[in-house]
Write a protein that holds these residues in place. Structure first.
Motif, mmCIF file in Angstrom:
data_model
loop_
_atom_site.group_PDB
_atom_site.id
_atom_site.type_symbol
_atom_site.label_atom_id
_atom_site.label_comp_id
_atom_site.label_asym_id
_atom_site.label_seq_id
_atom_site.Cartn_x
_atom_site.Cartn_y
_atom_site.Cartn_z
ATOM 1 N N SER A 146 -5.398 -2.420 -5.176
ATOM 2 C CA SER A 146 -5.144 -1.037 -5.021
ATOM 3 C C SER A 146 -6.475 -0.271 -4.986
ATOM 4 O O SER A 146 -7.537 -0.419 -5.510
ATOM 5 N N SER A 147 -6.347 0.530 -3.909
ATOM 6 C CA SER A 147 -7.477 1.458 -3.493
ATOM 7 C C SER A 147 -7.457 2.974 -4.286
ATOM 8 O O SER A 147 -8.466 3.530 -4.266
ATOM 9 N N LYS B 136 12.664 -2.556 -14.783
ATOM 10 C CA LYS B 136 11.686 -2.059 -15.263
ATOM 11 C C LYS B 136 11.738 -0.530 -15.639
ATOM 12 O O LYS B 136 11.314 -0.111 -16.703
ATOM 13 N N ASN C 40 8.142 0.445 -4.350
ATOM 14 C CA ASN C 40 7.564 0.363 -2.990
ATOM 15 C C ASN C 40 7.344 -1.579 -2.595
ATOM 16 O O ASN C 40 7.163 -2.139 -3.787
ATOM 17 N N GLN D 60 -3.763 -0.136 -0.116
ATOM 18 C CA GLN D 60 -4.841 0.217 0.776
ATOM 19 C C GLN D 60 -4.409 1.041 2.133
ATOM 20 O O GLN D 60 -5.144 1.812 2.318
HETATM 21 O O1 PMT Z 1 -3.747 2.464 -4.673
HETATM 22 P P1 PMT Z 1 -3.012 2.277 -3.259
HETATM 23 O O2 PMT Z 1 -3.883 1.231 -2.579
HETATM 24 O O3 PMT Z 1 -2.890 3.442 -2.909
HETATM 25 O O4 PMT Z 1 -1.735 1.328 -3.679
HETATM 26 C C1 PMT Z 1 -0.626 1.946 -4.251
HETATM 27 C C2 PMT Z 1 -0.021 1.201 -5.360
HETATM 28 C C3 PMT Z 1 0.720 -0.120 -4.334
HETATM 29 C C4 PMT Z 1 -0.861 0.464 -6.105
HETATM 30 C C5 PMT Z 1 1.283 2.030 -5.999
HETATM 31 O O5 PMT Z 1 1.843 2.655 -5.072
HETATM 32 C C6 PMT Z 1 1.977 1.057 -7.136
HETATM 33 O O6 PMT Z 1 2.938 0.399 -6.684
HETATM 34 N N1 PMT Z 1 1.462 1.041 -8.303
HETATM 35 C C7 PMT Z 1 1.980 0.323 -9.321
HETATM 36 C C8 PMT Z 1 1.673 -1.173 -9.297
HETATM 37 C C9 PMT Z 1 2.147 -2.052 -10.452
HETATM 38 O O7 PMT Z 1 1.242 -2.546 -10.903
HETATM 39 O O8 PMT Z 1 3.376 -2.053 -10.263
HETATM 40 P P2 PMT Z 1 4.125 -3.094 -11.424
HETATM 41 O O9 PMT Z 1 5.540 -3.307 -10.747
HETATM 42 O O10 PMT Z 1 3.404 -4.398 -11.616
HETATM 43 O O11 PMT Z 1 4.268 -2.213 -12.747
HETATM 44 C C10 PMT Z 1 5.305 -1.434 -13.195
HETATM 45 C C11 PMT Z 1 4.895 -0.166 -13.890
HETATM 46 O O12 PMT Z 1 4.377 -0.292 -14.978
HETATM 47 C C12 PMT Z 1 3.828 0.530 -13.019
HETATM 48 O O13 PMT Z 1 4.045 1.947 -13.104
HETATM 49 C C13 PMT Z 1 2.540 0.356 -13.497
HETATM 50 O O14 PMT Z 1 1.638 1.341 -13.400
HETATM 51 C C14 PMT Z 1 2.900 0.079 -15.087
HETATM 52 N N2 PMT Z 1 2.177 -0.836 -15.970
HETATM 53 C C15 PMT Z 1 2.101 -2.258 -15.460
HETATM 54 C C16 PMT Z 1 1.381 -3.324 -16.161
HETATM 55 C C17 PMT Z 1 0.837 -2.576 -17.511
HETATM 56 N N3 PMT Z 1 0.269 -3.547 -18.187
HETATM 57 N N4 PMT Z 1 0.815 -1.385 -17.835
HETATM 58 C C18 PMT Z 1 1.353 -0.607 -17.037
HETATM 59 O O15 PMT Z 1 1.402 0.826 -17.329
#
Ligand code: PMT
Length: 400
Positions: free
Chosen positions: A211-212, A340, A352, A362
């Motif tokens: 992640s950027s 989720k 996404n 990125q």
């Molecule tokens: O930063 P960029 O390079 O611009 O990229 C953007 C991104 C791809 C990082 C962004 O668009 C994105 O998808 N972010 C969430 C990434 C993620 O960890 O998704 P997840 O499906 O694993 O998690 C689900 C949700 O729970 C997310 O809202 C995450 O922030 C949250 N989470 C997950 C794990 C944790 N321990 N705590 C959380 O709060």
């Protein structure tokens, strides 16, 4: 929305200059204060006397006041204005703006302008379509200027209008929409997480991800631009990632545990939270105090689960609060996102997928689907700032 707003109206040498009188009338009717700045060519099409009669202010055209030699301060006007509108904007003025050719008062004011700038191009179709004009308009967009697209009245994302200046009522409506959006989150507090987390293995190594922070920072800028106070909790992003808006308070953290603690501290006083960070789900059970040496044998790293920030905030969420999550998936995208959404008590989730080209980590772009309990909306590939607009529109729609 325009009541009390201070607008610098730049008029240039186009036949559409007469329409600026209608723009002034509408702006003033809606309560705005208008200061006209006109180029020498503009004066060939409309007289300063007409314009000053409409605005009740002397028109600025020359660097010096002809009567007493007083110097007109372009810097003062740049600070005074809430917006600068250049309508009509000729190809020549657009070219000068794009290239910083400050050979008249209007361009010097433009270069000193602190407020958002709106440009309503006015020219014939061939001039508008010429690669030079198109390139200059793109350059203005890259400076953050807003092009009022001829023929649509909307702020252009792609340049495909027809050249003739947009009608005065649509130009004024574009400004009104802009100001309305700017204030739609006034008085609200939004927590945003962004970037990766680093989980320390030893003093030189960590578990991280790609992640950027670009998506999270774009969300922060959009909320701040709409008047919200933003707490941006971000993991270790690169030094080039800078929060620009003064309403953004940036809080840097490194690990998921630190991000969790900051979020738990902040969320009770927030109206909304958007969890965009890519948080590590696991962290090493032990952190070595010295650099782990190679032994030649396999190395086994024991991991323990990190706290789930989203699930914790979902439990704390009050009736008045909103919680928005992201799902970054590689397979079974919608099913995983739906699960989720429920498990973490989100109001909606932004999906996404790494299977979509130009989406996710990125990239400058993203392709999202917004999923609520009973609906889903797919969006095309857009720049991350544009994706942020779609997400914040949805957040505003569900905010209590
Ligand atoms: O930063 P960029 O390079 O611009 O990229 C953007 C991104 C791809 C990082 C962004 O668009 C994105 O998808 N972010 C969430 C990434 C993620 O960890 O998704 P997840 O499906 O694993 O998690 C689900 C949700 O729970 C997310 O809202 C995450 O922030 C949250 N989470 C997950 C794990 C944790 N321990 N705590 C959380 O709060």
């Amino acid at each position: 929305m325009l009541k009390g707003k201070k607008i610098v109206l730049g008029i240039t040498g186009s036949i559409a200059a007469y329409k600026s009188c209608l723009i002034i009338r509408q702006l003033i009717k809606k309560g705005a204060e208008v200061q006209v700045v006109i180029t020498p060519a503009g004066k060939e099409f409309i007289t300063p006397i007409t314009l000053s009669a409409l605005t009740s202010k002397p028109v600025i055209s020359e660097f010096f006041s002809q009567r007493d030699g007083t110097w007109h301060s372009h810097v003062d006007l740049g600070l005074w204005a809430d917006a600068m509108l250049i309508a009509p904007a000729t190809a020549s003025t657009i070219g000068k703006m794009a290239n910083g050719i400050a050979d008249n008062m209007l361009i010097t004011i433009y270069l000193s302008m602190k407020a958002p700038v709106f440009v309503a191009p006015a020219m014939d179709l061939d001039m508008y379509a010429h690669p030079s004009t198109q390139q200059n308009l793109k350059t203005l967009q890259s400076y953050g200027n807003h092009i009022i697209e001829p023929g649509t009245g909307f702020l252009a994302s792609k340049l495909e209008g027809k050249g003739r200046m947009e009608e005065p009522e649509n130009i004024v409506a574009a400004l009104e929409r802009f100001f309305a959006q700017q204030e739609s989150l006034k008085g609200k507090k939004v927590l945003i997480t962004a970037g990766p987390t680093y989980e320390k293995i030893d003093p030189v190594r960590f578990i991280g991800n790609y992640s950027s922070g670009k998506m999270g920072f774009a969300l922060a800028e959009e909320c701040a631009a709409r008047g919200a106070e933003v707490a941006l909790v971000c993991g270790p992003v690169s030094a080039t990632m800078q929060a620009k808006h003064p309403n953004i308070q940036r809080i840097d953290v490194e690990s998921a545990r630190e991000m969790y603690e900051e979020c738990l501290r902040l969320y009770p006083s927030m109206d909304s939270a958007i969890l965009c960070a890519a948080v590590a789900d696991f962290t090493p059970c032990d952190v070595a105090s010295q650099k782990i040496k190679r032994t030649g044998d396999e190395m086994i790293l024991h991991l323990k689960p990190n706290p789930d920030i989203a699930a914790s905030l979902g439990q704390l969420k009050k009736e008045s609060q909103t919680l928005v999550g992201f799902a970054l998936e590689t397979n079974d995208e919608e099913t995983n996102a739906q699960s989720k959404l429920k498990k973490k008590n989100f109001d909606f989730i932004v999906l996404n997928s790494l299977r979509d080209a130009g989406a996710g980590f990125q990239t400058e772009t993203n392709k999202i689907t917004i999923i609520t309990a009973d609906d889903k909306t797919e969006f095309p590939l857009k720049s991350k700032p544009e994706v942020a607009v779609d997400i914040i529109n949805q957040m505003e729609a569900v905010m209590r």
